[in-house]
Design a protein around this motif. Structure first.
Motif, mmCIF file in Angstrom:
data_model
loop_
_atom_site.group_PDB
_atom_site.id
_atom_site.type_symbol
_atom_site.label_atom_id
_atom_site.label_comp_id
_atom_site.label_asym_id
_atom_site.label_seq_id
_atom_site.Cartn_x
_atom_site.Cartn_y
_atom_site.Cartn_z
ATOM 1 N N GLU A 316 0.842 -1.245 -0.034
ATOM 2 C CA GLU A 316 -0.012 0.160 -0.018
ATOM 3 C C GLU A 316 0.921 1.142 -0.075
ATOM 4 O O GLU A 316 0.684 2.114 -0.778
ATOM 5 N N LEU A 317 1.963 1.455 0.788
ATOM 6 C CA LEU A 317 2.660 2.617 0.759
ATOM 7 C C LEU A 317 3.570 2.732 -0.483
ATOM 8 O O LEU A 317 3.492 3.888 -0.957
ATOM 9 N N TYR A 318 3.833 1.584 -1.197
ATOM 10 C CA TYR A 318 4.462 1.595 -2.390
ATOM 11 C C TYR A 318 3.774 2.167 -3.560
ATOM 12 O O TYR A 318 3.905 2.994 -4.103
ATOM 13 N N LYS A 319 2.426 1.620 -3.456
ATOM 14 C CA LYS A 319 1.336 2.274 -4.379
ATOM 15 C C LYS A 319 0.942 3.693 -4.245
ATOM 16 O O LYS A 319 0.884 4.359 -5.170
ATOM 17 N N LYS A 320 0.965 4.154 -2.935
ATOM 18 C CA LYS A 320 0.854 5.414 -2.735
ATOM 19 C C LYS A 320 2.139 6.510 -3.207
ATOM 20 O O LYS A 320 2.009 7.397 -3.608
ATOM 21 N N GLN A 321 3.367 6.087 -2.901
ATOM 22 C CA GLN A 321 4.404 6.755 -3.402
ATOM 23 C C GLN A 321 4.373 6.665 -4.837
ATOM 24 O O GLN A 321 4.757 7.556 -5.460
ATOM 25 N N LYS A 322 4.141 5.542 -5.726
ATOM 26 C CA LYS A 322 4.222 5.818 -7.106
ATOM 27 C C LYS A 322 3.135 6.498 -7.364
ATOM 28 O O LYS A 322 3.390 7.437 -8.565
ATOM 29 N N ALA A 323 2.048 6.744 -6.995
ATOM 30 C CA ALA A 323 0.649 7.567 -7.096
ATOM 31 C C ALA A 323 1.394 9.098 -7.297
ATOM 32 O O ALA A 323 1.205 9.715 -8.094
ATOM 33 N N SER A 324 1.722 9.379 -6.008
ATOM 34 C CA SER A 324 2.375 10.634 -5.801
ATOM 35 C C SER A 324 3.452 10.974 -6.865
ATOM 36 O O SER A 324 3.628 12.158 -7.210
ATOM 37 N N GLU A 325 4.533 10.002 -7.095
ATOM 38 C CA GLU A 325 5.502 10.438 -7.875
ATOM 39 C C GLU A 325 4.851 10.603 -9.456
ATOM 40 O O GLU A 325 5.305 11.433 -10.154
ATOM 41 N N ALA A 326 3.839 9.774 -9.715
ATOM 42 C CA ALA A 326 3.309 9.983 -10.979
ATOM 43 C C ALA A 326 2.580 11.327 -11.203
ATOM 44 O O ALA A 326 2.726 12.103 -12.179
ATOM 45 N N ALA A 327 1.909 11.533 -10.179
ATOM 46 C CA ALA A 327 1.230 12.902 -10.238
ATOM 47 C C ALA A 327 2.385 14.220 -10.271
ATOM 48 O O ALA A 327 2.087 15.140 -10.924
ATOM 49 N N LEU A 328 3.389 14.021 -9.327
ATOM 50 C CA LEU A 328 4.329 15.244 -9.404
ATOM 51 C C LEU A 328 5.090 15.110 -10.960
ATOM 52 O O LEU A 328 5.124 16.184 -11.366
ATOM 53 N N PHE A 329 5.442 13.839 -11.497
ATOM 54 C CA PHE A 329 5.841 13.958 -12.819
ATOM 55 C C PHE A 329 5.149 14.407 -14.077
ATOM 56 O O PHE A 329 5.330 15.062 -14.720
#
Length: 489
Positions: A316-329
């Motif tokens: 769950e933490l990894y998915k949230k990090q990826k989602a935040s990184e995708a939004a930032l990118f």
């Protein structure tokens, strides 16, 4: 007399018994013969050749040629001995001879090439000059050991290379600015990417480390429990052995102190007691084994559930990090796209402004040229008319149709007029006069007042038609009568 030449010298012998001349490093010089020496070492000749390119652009070509006699060909040495060796190699005669050959070939070659070809193909230009000059020097027995063409130099008043260098510097400066901006952009994007990857790797390594640590702790606890269980079993076995030894010792003591029959009875009871103890020990060991088995099962189940929950939390933490990184990118890409669109719009506006400025400039230049042409035309007409400005004005008005336009405008102005004519009658004149209502007015003073009163209706009518204002009721009003028309009463 025996003569010997140095390492870089040759003997030239002429005279008796020699048909033309003789070249040797050492030889006998007989009476009636003449012997001279000449040096074979090359000499540097420095020139500044003024030439002109195919575009008729003059330039200076500084060059240094290392020239000497050809030592690998006897025929060339003989030509050198005949033509050059009588003179000093550093004399003005030899220098002018070599310089004339070099300047002539260089100018002919430069006249067939453009300035750009000469500047960009300096190596090829050098080879061409080298080959053509060598062909001319072969007839003197000379060879070019080295040719060094320096940087082309502008002639004062023709700064072609200076302007070309300034252009190159400006292009390099602009390209450097673009490269710096591009490198800065890539560096910032790379830094952000590396930071994101570092954070992701650190989080993944931390999660893996925690999982391995928990696994190691669980295995360690399992080993501790296993070792304790084995130690306990060994202790119990030792106690059983001690108890057995004590029983044996007690049995022997009883056997020593009792009689044979008592020993038999006691031995029987001792066997029964031993069986009971062994049975109890077996049951106790079975109970301990089942307890340890249950503990191990519960511990394994708890460990598995813990590891599963830890993995789910990490996922769950990894998915949230990826989602935040995708939004930032995505936001960064949108910002870059907006920036690029803004830069493109700015560049388009600049190009449009430059085009408009160029069009306005050309339009102004056209108007100025047209004005100059009109001025020259008017000056020619004025000279033809003998300086008569009135005649020039009339000619220009007639030529431009000014009189026709004035007549047309006056005709249009008269055509638009619609005059209104009002006829007012004030009755008969005379000494007495007649009032507005038909009554007689006597006396000179009253007649004058009546005349003034007669001028009011036309004046008030004109004011009403032009302004829409009517006289007040106390002064009077206009009325339409059947036989008299419009009257003021």
């Amino acid at each position: 007399m025996y003569r010997v030449a140095g390492a870089s010298e040759y003997l030239v012998i002429t005279g008796g018994c020699i048909r033309d001349l003789k070249l040797a490093k050492k030889s006998w010089v007989l009476p009636g013969q003449r012997c001279t020496k000449f040096d074979l070492s090359p000499v540097n000749y420095t020139f500044e050749v003024q030439a002109m390119s195919a575009e008729k652009l003059p330039f200076i070509l500084p060059a240094v040629f290392t020239i000497g006699p050809r030592t690998d060909d006897l025929f060339s040495l003989q030509k050198y001995a005949k033509l050059i060796s009588p003179h000093d190699k550093l004399s003005a005669h030899v220098k002018e001879l070599v310089q004339g050959v070099i300047e002539g070939e260089t100018r002919v070659l430069a006249a067939s090439m453009t300035m750009e070809d000469i500047f960009r193909g300096t190596k090829d230009f050098k080879q061409e000059v080298f080959g053509k000059v060598q062909l001319e020097l072969d007839q003197f027995g000379l060879v070019i050991y080295n040719a060094n063409i320096k940087q082309l130099v502008d002639i004062p008043g023709h700064e072609y290379f200076s302007y070309l260098g300034q252009k190159t510097q400006m292009e390099a400066a602009n390209q450097a600015k673009v490269d710096v901006a591009e490198a800065k952009k890539k560096g910032e994007i790379g830094a952000k990417t590396r930071e994101g990857e570092t954070l992701q790797n650190a989080a993944r390594i931390d999660a893996d480390t925690k999982i391995i640590s928990l696994k190691s702790q669980g295995e360690g606890k399992k080993e501790d429990i296993k070792i304790k269980s084995e130690v306990k079993i060994f202790e119990n076995e030792r106690e059983a052995e001690v108890a057995e030894a004590n029983a044996e010792l007690a049995k022997k003591k009883a056997a020593w102190t009792r009689e044979a029959q008592v020993v038999e009875v006691e031995a029987t009871k001792t066997v029964a007691l031993r069986e009971a103890e062994l049975q109890r020990e077996v049951e106790r060991m079975n109970a301990m084994t089942r307890t340890e088995k249950l503990k191990a099962e519960f511990l394994s189940k708890a460990s598995v559930e813990y590891e599963t929950k830890v993995q789910e939390a990490n996922w769950e933490l990894y998915k949230k990090q990826k989602a935040s990184e995708a939004a930032l990118f995505e936001k960064e890409r949108e910002a870059d796209a907006k920036k690029a669109l803004a830069e493109a719009a700015l560049y388009a506006r600049q190009q449009s402004a430059d085009a408009e400025f160029y069009a306005k400039k050309k339009e102004a230049e056209g108007i100025a040229a047209l004005g100059h042409a009109h001025g020259a035309y008017l000056r020619t007409l004025l000279e033809a008319l003998g300086g008569n400005y009135a005649a020039l004005r009339d000619y220009m008005m007639i030529n431009n149709g000014m009189f026709q336009e004035m007549a047309k405008i006056n005709g249009e102005a008269v055509r638009g007029l619609q005059p209104r004519i009002s006829v007012w009658t004030s009755g008969g004149g005379g000494g007495g006069g007649e009032g507005v209502d038909g009554k007689a007015v006597s006396g000179s003073a009253l007649a004058e007042i009546a005349n003034v009163y007669r001028t009011l209706p036309p004046l008030l009518t004109t004011v009403q038609e032009q302004t829409g204002m009517v006289p007040p009721p106390w002064m009077g009003s206009f009325k339409e009568r059947a036989h008299e028309g419009r009257v003021f009463d």
